[in-house]
Design an enzyme around this catalytic site. Structure first.
Site, PDB file in Angstrom:
ATOM      1  N   GLY A  29      78.633  27.424   6.378  1.00 10.97           N
ATOM      2  CA  GLY A  29      79.496  27.765   7.510  1.00 10.97           C
ATOM      3  C   GLY A  29      80.333  29.004   7.320  1.00 10.97           C
ATOM      4  O   GLY A  29      81.115  29.367   8.195  1.00 10.97           O
ATOM      5  N   TYR A  74      69.291  32.933  11.740  1.00 10.80           N
ATOM      6  CA  TYR A  74      69.173  32.372  13.091  1.00 10.80           C
ATOM      7  C   TYR A  74      68.577  33.389  14.066  1.00 10.80           C
ATOM      8  O   TYR A  74      68.908  33.402  15.242  1.00 10.80           O
ATOM      9  CB  TYR A  74      70.535  31.835  13.576  1.00 10.80           C
ATOM     10  CG  TYR A  74      71.135  30.859  12.588  1.00 10.80           C
ATOM     11  CD1 TYR A  74      70.574  29.606  12.425  1.00 10.80           C
ATOM     12  CD2 TYR A  74      72.209  31.220  11.770  1.00 10.80           C
ATOM     13  CE1 TYR A  74      71.075  28.716  11.480  1.00 10.80           C
ATOM     14  CE2 TYR A  74      72.715  30.341  10.827  1.00 10.80           C
ATOM     15  CZ  TYR A  74      72.145  29.089  10.691  1.00 10.80           C
ATOM     16  OH  TYR A  74      72.638  28.216   9.752  1.00 10.80           O
ATOM     17  N   CYS A 125      61.840  36.740  31.930  1.00  8.28           N
ATOM     18  CA  CYS A 125      62.278  36.467  33.297  1.00  8.28           C
ATOM     19  C   CYS A 125      63.440  35.481  33.334  1.00  8.28           C
ATOM     20  O   CYS A 125      63.279  34.320  33.745  1.00  8.28           O
ATOM     21  CB  CYS A 125      61.106  35.963  34.121  1.00  8.28           C
ATOM     22  SG  CYS A 125      59.818  37.190  34.183  1.00  8.28           S
ATOM     23  N   TYR A 182      74.836  31.716  22.648  1.00 11.49           N
ATOM     24  CA  TYR A 182      76.256  31.594  22.314  1.00 11.49           C
ATOM     25  C   TYR A 182      77.092  32.756  22.856  1.00 11.49           C
ATOM     26  O   TYR A 182      78.270  32.848  22.532  1.00 11.49           O
ATOM     27  CB  TYR A 182      76.471  31.624  20.795  1.00 11.49           C
ATOM     28  CG  TYR A 182      75.595  30.768  19.945  1.00 11.49           C
ATOM     29  CD1 TYR A 182      75.565  29.381  20.092  1.00 11.49           C
ATOM     30  CD2 TYR A 182      74.825  31.335  18.936  1.00 11.49           C
ATOM     31  CE1 TYR A 182      74.774  28.600  19.265  1.00 11.49           C
ATOM     32  CE2 TYR A 182      74.044  30.558  18.100  1.00 11.49           C
ATOM     33  CZ  TYR A 182      74.018  29.190  18.272  1.00 11.49           C
ATOM     34  OH  TYR A 182      73.260  28.426  17.436  1.00 11.49           O
ATOM     35  N   GLU A 241      76.119  25.211   0.817  1.00 11.38           N
ATOM     36  CA  GLU A 241      74.883  25.442   1.566  1.00 11.38           C
ATOM     37  C   GLU A 241      75.014  26.616   2.531  1.00 11.38           C
ATOM     38  O   GLU A 241      74.915  26.456   3.744  1.00 11.38           O
ATOM     39  CB  GLU A 241      74.538  24.184   2.370  1.00 11.38           C
ATOM     40  CG  GLU A 241      74.390  22.932   1.534  1.00 11.38           C
ATOM     41  CD  GLU A 241      74.325  21.663   2.376  1.00 11.38           C
ATOM     42  OE1 GLU A 241      74.773  21.668   3.545  1.00 11.38           O
ATOM     43  OE2 GLU A 241      73.808  20.658   1.862  1.00 11.38           O
ATOM     44  N   PRO A 242      75.273  27.809   2.015  1.00 12.05           N
ATOM     45  CA  PRO A 242      75.403  28.945   2.928  1.00 12.05           C
ATOM     46  C   PRO A 242      74.037  29.386   3.472  1.00 12.05           C
ATOM     47  O   PRO A 242      73.057  29.431   2.731  1.00 12.05           O
ATOM     48  CB  PRO A 242      76.012  30.037   2.054  1.00 12.05           C
ATOM     49  CG  PRO A 242      75.685  29.669   0.648  1.00 12.05           C
ATOM     50  CD  PRO A 242      75.427  28.198   0.597  1.00 12.05           C
ATOM     51  N   GLY A 243      73.979  29.641   4.736  1.00  8.32           N
ATOM     52  CA  GLY A 243      72.757  30.149   5.355  1.00  8.32           C
ATOM     53  C   GLY A 243      73.024  31.537   5.915  1.00  8.32           C
ATOM     54  O   GLY A 243      72.565  32.553   5.381  1.00  8.32           O
ATOM     55  N   ARG A 244      73.854  31.551   6.951  1.00 14.77           N
ATOM     56  CA  ARG A 244      74.180  32.803   7.629  1.00 14.77           C
ATOM     57  C   ARG A 244      74.729  33.857   6.671  1.00 14.77           C
ATOM     58  O   ARG A 244      74.333  35.023   6.735  1.00 14.77           O
ATOM     59  CB  ARG A 244      75.235  32.503   8.706  1.00 14.77           C
ATOM     60  CG  ARG A 244      75.606  33.675   9.597  1.00 14.77           C
ATOM     61  CD  ARG A 244      76.816  33.328  10.477  1.00 14.77           C
ATOM     62  NE  ARG A 244      76.659  32.049  11.148  1.00 14.77           N
ATOM     63  CZ  ARG A 244      76.030  31.872  12.303  1.00 14.77           C
ATOM     64  NH1 ARG A 244      75.499  32.905  12.922  1.00 14.77           N
ATOM     65  NH2 ARG A 244      75.939  30.677  12.836  1.00 14.77           N
ATOM     66  N   ARG A 266      70.511  34.289  19.934  1.00  9.76           N
ATOM     67  CA  ARG A 266      71.959  34.084  19.788  1.00  9.76           C
ATOM     68  C   ARG A 266      72.789  34.679  20.908  1.00  9.76           C
ATOM     69  O   ARG A 266      73.718  34.024  21.387  1.00  9.76           O
ATOM     70  CB  ARG A 266      72.444  34.594  18.423  1.00  9.76           C
ATOM     71  CG  ARG A 266      71.775  33.877  17.238  1.00  9.76           C
ATOM     72  CD  ARG A 266      72.382  34.269  15.909  1.00  9.76           C
ATOM     73  NE  ARG A 266      73.747  33.814  15.804  1.00  9.76           N
ATOM     74  CZ  ARG A 266      74.818  34.547  16.018  1.00  9.76           C
ATOM     75  NH1 ARG A 266      74.707  35.830  16.268  1.00  9.76           N
ATOM     76  NH2 ARG A 266      76.014  34.027  15.967  1.00  9.76           N
TER      77      ARG A 266
END
Ligand SMILES: *Cc1c(COP(=O)(O)O)cnc(C)c1O
Length: 419
Positions: A239, A374, A346, A318, A275-278, A314
Site C-alpha cells: 500500500g 496496475y 467507444c 479511479y 507486500e509492496p506492489g505499486r 486507472r
C-alpha cells in the site's frame, strides 16, 4: 531512481532510446526498467537491516513472468491473490515457500494447489474459509500454515476503491472476530498458525495509517498470547504510495523505519513480511503510445492516441493521474495546446489524461508514466483490442517479454455453432 529520462532531446528507457524499441515492436507498448525494479525492491530489503524480514512483491501489480523472475533472482517473496498468480510465480522461478496467498474467495482447487506447492502462508479472510482450508488440508494430507487477515479499521485516506482496511470493506475479519478465528484455527487438526496479516489499502502517502494499523496488530498479538495463541510472524501488507503527480510520499526507508520503530517500542522481535506492489513496479514502467489524430470541437482539443482505457484502466476507473510527456521534442512550429488525451474505445470515459498542455502532431509518440503497476495486469480486450506488447530494458539492451496479441488470439477459444 528514474529510469525514464531525456538524453539528447529524446526519451530513454535506461540507455535505450524509446523510439528504437517502438520502431520494432510498435505501439501501444509497455516498457519496464530492470534497474528500477531492482533498486525499488532492494531499497525495502536494505531498510530492514538485520531485522528478520521478507519483501514479497504483490504479483497483481505486474505479473509478467520476466518481471517476477527479475525480483525472484534478488530473493523476493511474493503475495498472490489467486492460484493463477501462484502458477506465474513458479513459472518465473520464484520460491513457493516465500509466497503468501491472500484473497477473499480462494477455491478448493486453489487451496489444494497452494498446499501442494508449500506456500509460506494462506491468509485466511473469513471463518468459512478457515473451515474450507482445514477440509482441503485433510483431503491432501498436509498441514496448512495460515495467517488470519485482520481488518485494523484505520482510514488510509486514499481512493475509496483502493481502501481495504475499513470495517465496511470485504477484506479480512475484524479484530474482535479474529480472536474466534484464531481459536478455531488452534483447535483444527490440519492447521498451523503462522501469524497475523493485514493490508489496509493502496497508494497511501502518509506513515500514520501504517503505524496505527501495526499498533492495533501488536495489541492483538498480545491479547492472543494471553489466550495461548502463539504468533510467529507479522505480514503487514503493501500500500506504500508513489509519486504520480505532486504526491510527496515518504521513502521506502522512512516507511520501513516507522514500522521497525513501532515494533521496537512494543518490544516485538517477530519476523515481518511486507507486500509492496505499486511502489516496486509503478515507476519502473511506462506505456508508449502514438498520436493517431488531433481533433477539436467548440469546447475541447483532443489528442486521440492508439492506447486506450483497455490498456491502462486507472484513469477511467479511479480518475487517476498519469504524467504524459512527449518522447521526442515537437517539430518547429507545432502549437502548444491544452488537450484531453483520449483513446479509441467507444466510451466517453476513455480518457487517459485531461487538460494536458502538449505540443503534438499526429504520428508523435507520447509516454504515459508510472504505468508499471496496475497497468498491463488490469488491461482487457474490450472493443476487441489486442493487448499491448511488453518490453524489458536492461542498460543498453531490451527484449520483448510478452508479444502483442493478435486479433485471432482474441477469439481463438470461441466457436460458431451451426444452429
Ligand atoms: C494489492 C495488495 C497488495 C499490494 O498493494 P500495493 O498498493 O500495490 O503495494 C499487497 N497485499 C495484498 C493482500 C493486496 O491485496
Amino acid at each position: 531512481m528514474n529510469a525514464f529520462t531525456m538524453h539528447g532531446g529524446t526519451l530513454h528507457a535506461e540507455n535505450v532510446p524509446v523510439r528504437n524499441i517502438t520502431n520494432e515492436v510498435g505501439t501501444p507498448c509497455y516498457i519496464y526498467s530492470k534497474a528500477a525494479l531492482e533498486s525499488a525492491w532492494l531499497a525495502y530489503d536494505k531498510a530492514f537491516g538485520d531485522h528478520p524480514h521478507l519483501v514479497c512483491f504483490a504479483v497483481k501489480a505486474n505479473s509478467n513472468i520476466s518481471v517476477l523472475n527479475t525480483l525472484a533472482k534478488l530473493g523476493s517473496g511474493f503475495d498472490v491473490v489467486s492460484g493463477g498468480e501462484l502458477e506465474r510465480v513458479i513459472a518465473a522461478g520464484g520460491d513457493p515457500s516465500k509466497v503468501f496467498f491472500s484473497g477473499v474467495a480462494k477455491s478448493r482447487e486453489e487451496i489444494a494447489f497452494a498446499l501442494q506447492q508449500g506456500v509460506r502462508s494462506i491468509n485466511i479472510e473469513s471463518p468459512a474459509e478457515l473451515e474450507r482450508v482445514q477440509s482441503v488440508a485433510v483431503e491432501v494430507g498436509k498441514v496448512a500454515p495460515i495467517s488470519v487477515r485482520v481488518n485494523p479499521d484505520v482510514d488510509p485516506q486514499t481512493h475509496p476503491y483502493i481502501s481495504t482496511g475499513l470495517e465496511e470493506a470485504k477484506f479480512g475479519v475484524s479484530m474482535q472476530a479474529s480472536l474466534h478465528v484464531f481459536q478455531q484455527a488452534k483447535a483444527a487438526s490440519h492447521i498451523e498458525i503462522l501469524g497475523v496479516a493485514c493490508h489496509i489499502g493502496s497508494q497511501i502517502t502518509t506513515i500514520t495509517p501504517f503505524v496505527d494499523a501495526l499498533e492495533r496488530v501488536i495489541s492483538l498479538v498480545k491479547t492472543l498470547a494471553e489466550m495461548d495463541v502463539d504468533i510467529k510472524h507479522l505480514d503487514l501488507g503493501g500500500g506504500y504510495g508513489i509519486v504520480y503527480n505532486d504526491e510527496t510520499p515518504p521513502s521506502s526507508q522512512e516507511f520501513m523505519q516507522a514500522l521497525l520503530d513501532t515494533l521496537a517500542a512494543a518490544d516485538i522481535q517477530l519476523p515481518i513480511s511486507i507486500e509492496p506492489g505499486r511502489s516496486i513496479a509503478g515507476n519502473a514502467g511506462i506505456l508508449v503510445t502514438e498520436v493517431a489524430y488531433l481533433k477539436e470541437n467548440t469546447e475541447k482539443n483532443f489528442a486521440i492516441i492508439d492506447a486506450a482505457m483497455n490498456d491502462l484502466m486507472r484513469p477511467s476507473l479511479y480518475g487517476a493521474w498519469h504524467t504524459i510527456s512527449p518522447v521526442t521534442p515537437p517539430q518547429e512550429g507545432t502549437p502548444e495546446r491544452v488537450y484531453d488525451v483520449v483513446g479509441p474505445v467507444c466510451e466517453t470515459g476513455d480518457i487517459l489524461g485531461r487538460d494536458r498542455l502538449l505540443a503534438v502532431e499526429a504520428g508523435d509518440l507520447l509516454a504515459i508514466h508510472s504505468a508499471g503497476a496496475y497497468g498491463f495486469t488490469m488491461s482487457s480486450n474490450y472493443n476487441t483490442r489486442p493487448r499491448a506488447v511488453e518490453v524489458l530494458v536492461n542498460d543498453q539492451y531490451w527484449a520483448t517479454i510478452r508479444q502483442r496479441e493478435k486479433t485471432s488470439d482474441l477469439f481463438a477459444l470461441e466457436t460458431v455453432i451451426d444452429w
